[in-house]
Design a protein around this motif. Structure first.
Motif, mmCIF file in Angstrom:
data_model
loop_
_atom_site.group_PDB
_atom_site.id
_atom_site.type_symbol
_atom_site.label_atom_id
_atom_site.label_comp_id
_atom_site.label_asym_id
_atom_site.label_seq_id
_atom_site.Cartn_x
_atom_site.Cartn_y
_atom_site.Cartn_z
ATOM 1 N N PRO A 55 0.828 -1.207 0.000
ATOM 2 C CA PRO A 55 0.000 0.000 0.000
ATOM 3 C C PRO A 55 0.864 1.261 0.000
ATOM 4 C CG PRO A 55 -0.367 -1.272 2.013
ATOM 5 C CD PRO A 55 0.688 -1.951 1.223
ATOM 6 N N ARG A 56 0.322 2.314 -0.561
ATOM 7 C CA ARG A 56 1.020 3.602 -0.544
ATOM 8 C C ARG A 56 0.394 4.556 0.449
ATOM 9 N NH1 ARG A 56 0.923 5.444 -6.584
ATOM 10 N NH2 ARG A 56 -1.215 5.365 -5.961
ATOM 11 N N ARG A 57 -0.848 4.280 0.835
ATOM 12 C CA ARG A 57 -1.553 5.182 1.740
ATOM 13 C C ARG A 57 -2.130 4.415 2.920
ATOM 14 N NH1 ARG A 57 -3.000 6.867 -3.336
ATOM 15 N NH2 ARG A 57 -2.241 8.941 -3.835
ATOM 16 N N LEU A 58 -2.181 5.098 4.047
ATOM 17 C CA LEU A 58 -2.838 4.571 5.236
ATOM 18 C C LEU A 58 -3.941 5.557 5.578
ATOM 19 C CD1 LEU A 58 -3.034 2.681 7.714
ATOM 20 C CD2 LEU A 58 -1.411 4.211 8.841
ATOM 21 N N ILE A 59 -5.168 5.071 5.621
ATOM 22 C CA ILE A 59 -6.313 5.928 5.943
ATOM 23 C C ILE A 59 -6.940 5.413 7.232
ATOM 24 C CG2 ILE A 59 -8.567 6.755 5.183
ATOM 25 C CD1 ILE A 59 -7.581 6.245 2.288
ATOM 26 N N THR A 60 -7.073 6.299 8.214
ATOM 27 C CA THR A 60 -7.741 5.931 9.460
ATOM 28 C C THR A 60 -9.031 6.728 9.566
ATOM 29 O OG1 THR A 60 -6.587 7.586 10.783
ATOM 30 C CG2 THR A 60 -5.538 5.431 10.574
ATOM 31 N N LEU A 61 -10.058 6.122 10.121
ATOM 32 C CA LEU A 61 -11.365 6.761 10.263
ATOM 33 C C LEU A 61 -11.734 6.855 11.733
ATOM 34 C CD1 LEU A 61 -13.238 4.789 7.465
ATOM 35 C CD2 LEU A 61 -12.221 7.056 7.298
ATOM 36 N N GLY A 62 -11.823 8.068 12.244
ATOM 37 C CA GLY A 62 -12.241 8.277 13.625
ATOM 38 C C GLY A 62 -11.387 7.537 14.637
ATOM 39 N N THR A 63 -10.081 7.580 14.469
ATOM 40 C CA THR A 63 -9.166 6.875 15.360
ATOM 41 C C THR A 63 -8.506 7.859 16.325
ATOM 42 O OG1 THR A 63 -8.716 5.312 13.581
ATOM 43 C CG2 THR A 63 -7.153 5.359 15.408
ATOM 44 N N PRO A 64 -8.611 7.616 17.625
ATOM 45 C CA PRO A 64 -7.980 8.525 18.590
ATOM 46 C C PRO A 64 -6.483 8.239 18.732
ATOM 47 C CG PRO A 64 -9.157 6.828 19.757
ATOM 48 C CD PRO A 64 -9.396 6.583 18.291
ATOM 49 N N ILE A 115 -12.092 12.719 22.387
ATOM 50 C CA ILE A 115 -12.124 13.942 23.185
ATOM 51 C C ILE A 115 -10.707 14.236 23.652
ATOM 52 C CG2 ILE A 115 -13.073 15.026 25.254
ATOM 53 C CD1 ILE A 115 -15.389 12.982 25.013
ATOM 54 N N PRO A 116 -10.142 15.345 23.294
ATOM 55 C CA PRO A 116 -10.589 16.374 22.373
ATOM 56 C C PRO A 116 -10.426 15.915 20.918
ATOM 57 C CG PRO A 116 -8.407 16.924 23.171
ATOM 58 C CD PRO A 116 -8.834 15.675 23.889
ATOM 59 N N PRO A 117 -11.159 16.530 19.999
ATOM 60 C CA PRO A 117 -11.119 16.114 18.596
ATOM 61 C C PRO A 117 -9.725 16.158 17.969
ATOM 62 C CG PRO A 117 -12.927 17.636 18.963
ATOM 63 C CD PRO A 117 -12.126 17.606 20.223
ATOM 64 N N GLY A 118 -8.853 17.016 18.448
ATOM 65 C CA GLY A 118 -7.497 17.097 17.906
ATOM 66 C C GLY A 118 -6.678 15.836 18.129
ATOM 67 N N ASN A 119 -7.127 14.943 19.008
ATOM 68 C CA ASN A 119 -6.420 13.692 19.253
ATOM 69 C C ASN A 119 -6.568 12.690 18.115
ATOM 70 O OD1 ASN A 119 -5.599 14.775 21.623
ATOM 71 N ND2 ASN A 119 -6.507 13.247 22.940
ATOM 72 N N ALA A 120 -7.342 13.041 17.090
ATOM 73 C CA ALA A 120 -7.493 12.161 15.928
ATOM 74 C C ALA A 120 -6.402 12.390 14.891
ATOM 75 C CB ALA A 120 -8.869 12.380 15.299
ATOM 76 N N ILE A 121 -5.595 13.415 15.055
ATOM 77 C CA ILE A 121 -4.519 13.689 14.101
ATOM 78 C C ILE A 121 -3.472 12.598 14.235
ATOM 79 C CG2 ILE A 121 -2.683 15.316 13.508
ATOM 80 C CD1 ILE A 121 -4.537 17.519 14.654
ATOM 81 N N TYR A 122 -2.962 12.121 13.083
ATOM 82 C CA TYR A 122 -1.953 11.059 13.147
ATOM 83 C C TYR A 122 -0.617 11.661 13.579
ATOM 84 C CZ TYR A 122 0.475 6.738 12.255
ATOM 85 O OH TYR A 122 1.202 5.597 12.436
ATOM 86 N N PRO A 123 0.050 11.049 14.560
ATOM 87 C CA PRO A 123 1.330 11.587 15.010
ATOM 88 C C PRO A 123 2.376 11.499 13.889
ATOM 89 C CG PRO A 123 0.552 9.822 16.459
ATOM 90 C CD PRO A 123 -0.336 9.855 15.280
ATOM 91 N N ASN A 124 3.182 12.537 13.761
ATOM 92 C CA ASN A 124 4.300 12.473 12.808
ATOM 93 C C ASN A 124 5.458 13.273 13.299
ATOM 94 O OD1 ASN A 124 2.597 14.655 12.358
ATOM 95 N ND2 ASN A 124 2.929 14.692 10.202
ATOM 96 N N ALA A 154 -5.781 10.877 8.099
ATOM 97 C CA ALA A 154 -6.614 10.619 9.272
ATOM 98 C C ALA A 154 -7.916 11.387 9.109
ATOM 99 C CB ALA A 154 -5.897 11.039 10.545
ATOM 100 N N VAL A 155 -9.011 10.664 8.919
ATOM 101 C CA VAL A 155 -10.320 11.274 8.715
ATOM 102 C C VAL A 155 -11.055 11.287 10.050
ATOM 103 C CG1 VAL A 155 -12.507 11.100 7.478
ATOM 104 C CG2 VAL A 155 -10.390 10.411 6.349
ATOM 105 N N SER A 156 -11.511 12.466 10.444
ATOM 106 C CA SER A 156 -12.258 12.603 11.692
ATOM 107 C C SER A 156 -13.152 13.823 11.585
ATOM 108 C CB SER A 156 -11.313 12.743 12.885
ATOM 109 O OG SER A 156 -10.568 13.924 12.760
#
Length: 79
Positions: free
Chosen positions: A11-20, A70-79, A60-62
């Protein structure tokens, strides 16, 4: 886990949906969910030496109104 362990991932992409990715404060309310609490040892180990953002396009889709992250910013993928 697959993306981190695969020697030659196709795969070239990783997509997460609503992942904290940084945990959720909701996890502090129930003992079985505590490993997903912000700052927990589990999340710290997962973030340490994570090369996934260098190997894949990470999306990261949220939503800001997600009731579980909670909080919504915790859905951002760490980099």
């Amino acid at each position: 886990a697959y993306a981190r362990r695969a020697a030659q991932p196709t795969p070239r992409r990783l997509i997460t949906l609503g992942t904290p990715h940084y945990g959720t404060r909701l996890a502090t309310l129930a003992a079985p969910l505590r490993p997903a609490a912000p700052g927990s040892p589990l999340l710290q180990r997962l973030s340490a030496d994570d090369d996934v953002p260098q190997r894949f396009d990470v999306i990261a889709v949220s939503s800001a109104f997600d009731a579980l992250i909670i909080p919504p910013g915790n859905a951002i993928y760490p980099n």
